[in-house]
Design an enzyme around this catalytic site. Structure first.
Site, PDB file in Angstrom:
ATOM      1  N   GLY A  73       0.927  -1.303  -0.073  1.00 32.06           N
ATOM      2  CA  GLY A  73       0.015   0.059  -0.015  1.00 32.06           C
ATOM      3  C   GLY A  73       0.784   1.343   0.147  1.00 32.06           C
ATOM      4  O   GLY A  73       2.130   1.145  -0.346  1.00 32.06           O
ATOM      5  N   TYR A  74       0.005   2.231   0.283  1.00 31.84           N
ATOM      6  CA  TYR A  74       0.746   3.676   0.202  1.00 31.84           C
ATOM      7  C   TYR A  74       1.287   3.824  -1.085  1.00 31.84           C
ATOM      8  O   TYR A  74       2.603   3.996  -1.272  1.00 31.84           O
ATOM      9  CB  TYR A  74       1.861   3.855   1.582  1.00 31.84           C
ATOM     10  N   HIS A  80       2.694   4.607  -4.841  1.00 31.91           N
ATOM     11  CA  HIS A  80       3.231   5.537  -5.891  1.00 31.91           C
ATOM     12  C   HIS A  80       3.176   5.256  -7.144  1.00 31.91           C
ATOM     13  O   HIS A  80       2.893   4.232  -7.591  1.00 31.91           O
ATOM     14  CB  HIS A  80       4.603   6.025  -5.350  1.00 31.91           C
ATOM     15  N   HIS A 140       4.129   1.669  -8.128  1.00 24.60           N
ATOM     16  CA  HIS A 140       3.211   0.710  -8.143  1.00 24.60           C
ATOM     17  C   HIS A 140       2.152   1.011  -9.144  1.00 24.60           C
ATOM     18  O   HIS A 140       1.803  -0.449  -9.856  1.00 24.60           O
ATOM     19  CB  HIS A 140       2.215   0.867  -6.758  1.00 24.60           C
ATOM     20  N   GLY A 165       8.718  -4.954  -8.850  1.00 26.16           N
ATOM     21  CA  GLY A 165       9.394  -3.885  -9.428  1.00 26.16           C
ATOM     22  C   GLY A 165      11.175  -4.225  -9.388  1.00 26.16           C
ATOM     23  O   GLY A 165      11.422  -4.825  -8.272  1.00 26.16           O
ATOM     24  N   GLN A 166      11.775  -3.627 -10.374  1.00 22.92           N
ATOM     25  CA  GLN A 166      13.245  -3.793 -10.260  1.00 22.92           C
ATOM     26  C   GLN A 166      13.782  -3.073  -9.083  1.00 22.92           C
ATOM     27  O   GLN A 166      15.056  -3.377  -8.801  1.00 22.92           O
ATOM     28  CB  GLN A 166      13.707  -3.424 -11.774  1.00 22.92           C
ATOM     29  N   VAL A 183      10.617   3.192 -11.420  1.00 19.75           N
ATOM     30  CA  VAL A 183       9.863   4.570 -11.732  1.00 19.75           C
ATOM     31  C   VAL A 183      10.664   5.388 -10.830  1.00 19.75           C
ATOM     32  O   VAL A 183      10.851   5.317  -9.769  1.00 19.75           O
ATOM     33  CB  VAL A 183       8.389   4.579 -11.653  1.00 19.75           C
ATOM     34  N   SER A 221       9.363   5.556  -3.772  1.00 18.02           N
ATOM     35  CA  SER A 221       9.394   4.540  -2.729  1.00 18.02           C
ATOM     36  C   SER A 221       8.454   4.937  -1.747  1.00 18.02           C
ATOM     37  O   SER A 221       8.121   6.244  -1.253  1.00 18.02           O
ATOM     38  CB  SER A 221      10.709   4.280  -2.051  1.00 18.02           C
ATOM     39  N   SER A 222       7.747   4.056  -1.000  1.00 16.36           N
ATOM     40  CA  SER A 222       6.619   4.697   0.015  1.00 16.36           C
ATOM     41  C   SER A 222       7.664   5.387   1.199  1.00 16.36           C
ATOM     42  O   SER A 222       7.094   6.058   1.762  1.00 16.36           O
ATOM     43  CB  SER A 222       5.799   3.569   0.513  1.00 16.36           C
TER      44      SER A 222
END
Ligand code: PAF
Length: 282
Positions: A31-32, A34, A37, A147-148, A176, A185-186
């Site tokens: 969650g949270y 960005h 995601h 994600g990488q 990204v 990043s969150s």
């Protein structure tokens, strides 16, 4: 868009879609959300008929001194973002739904989990692999996108899938970045304004490493030395590690050859940021 909080209900829906020959695409998250995601969700949507996103801050993958309790959470905001993207199901279980009793079964992916982040976060990847295995058995996806930015995690999940014969195709999607290069990043939310500005040095140091390799440098230690110099002179960040490893085995290398991963973790006060790039050397 449906929000499903119960495992049994999610499994029933997954069975129904599978019977209908629908391809289930899955993005596991904490969650949270960005842009990083959201890019994974767009990929999953493109490659599937039914897109499922899980939101679960998994206590199993946090050490006792880590940020589990303060990890940012904002379900209403996440829900809006996922609705706009046309996600079909959010799987949003509570901790007691995922871990109703003491968990005695764990997935350990040896060797790949031991270096890099595994060294400073003992037990972390066991927690990740265990929850991802559970999620795969609950969501029953055909495809899952990672994600990488969490490269070690992605390599570990790929190996788990192979070793345990999960019938899931793993896709690793590019990192990204914000406009200035900082990886989304969150945990960027933890950064003060000053730290946020300084944190751009992480990506700059990775680009410096890539440039050195392109220009012919083959000694990882020389590259790491220059990266450290750049990070410590341009920021208040405390380096946890900078390593150059083989991109497949994640083992440290003595000489740059083939495809390598340059990875780092740096603390900015309580924010531990990670980033990496893959470089194909000649
Ligand atoms: O990358 C993450 O957000 C988590 O490690 C994951 C894969 C959702 C497992 O909890």
């Amino acid at each position: 868009m449906k929000v499903v909080k119960k495992i049994k209900e999610m499994q029933k829906l997954a069975d129904k879609y599978r019977t209908q020959k629908k391809i289930i695409g899955f993005v596991p998250t904490m969650g949270y959300l960005h842009e990083g995601h959201l890019s994974l969700v767009r990929i999953a949507k493109k490659k599937s008929d039914i897109c499922v996103v899980s939101i679960f801050v998994n206590p199993l993958q946090f050490g006792p001194q880590e940020d589990y309790h303060i990890y940012p959470r904002d379900f209403p905001r996440d829900k809006k973002l996922l609705k706009v993207l046309g996600v079909d199901i959010i799987f949003y279980p509570e901790v007691k739904e995922m871990y109703p009793e003491e968990q005695l079964t764990f997935v350990q992916v040896r060797k790949l989990s031991e270096g890099l982040c595994g060294r400073s976060r003992p037990g972390h990847f066991e927690g990740v692999a265990t929850v991802v295995a559970k999620l795969f058995n609950i969501v029953k996806p055909h495809i899952a996108v990672f994600g990488q930015k969490d490269y070690q995690q992605a390599v570990i999940i790929k190996k788990m899938v192979k070793d345990l014969n999960f019938d899931v195709k793993i896709i690793i999607a590019p990192t990204v970045r914000e406009k200035d290069g900082l990886a989304c990043s969150s945990r960027n939310i933890y950064l003060s304004e000053k730290e946020r500005k300084e944190a751009v040095v992480l990506y700059q140091s990775l680009l410096l490493a890539k440039e050195m390799i392109t220009k012919g440098e083959r000694n990882p230690e020389e590259i790491i030395k220059e990266m450290k110099k750049l990070i410590t002179t341009k920021s208040s960040g405390k380096i946890d590690y900078i390593e150059i490893v083989d991109a497949d085995t994640l083992q440290p290398i003595k000489e740059i050859r083939g495809k390598v991963c340059i990875a780092l973790a740096v603390f900015f006060d309580k924010a531990r940021l990670i980033d990496n790039i893959l470089v194909q050397s000649g």
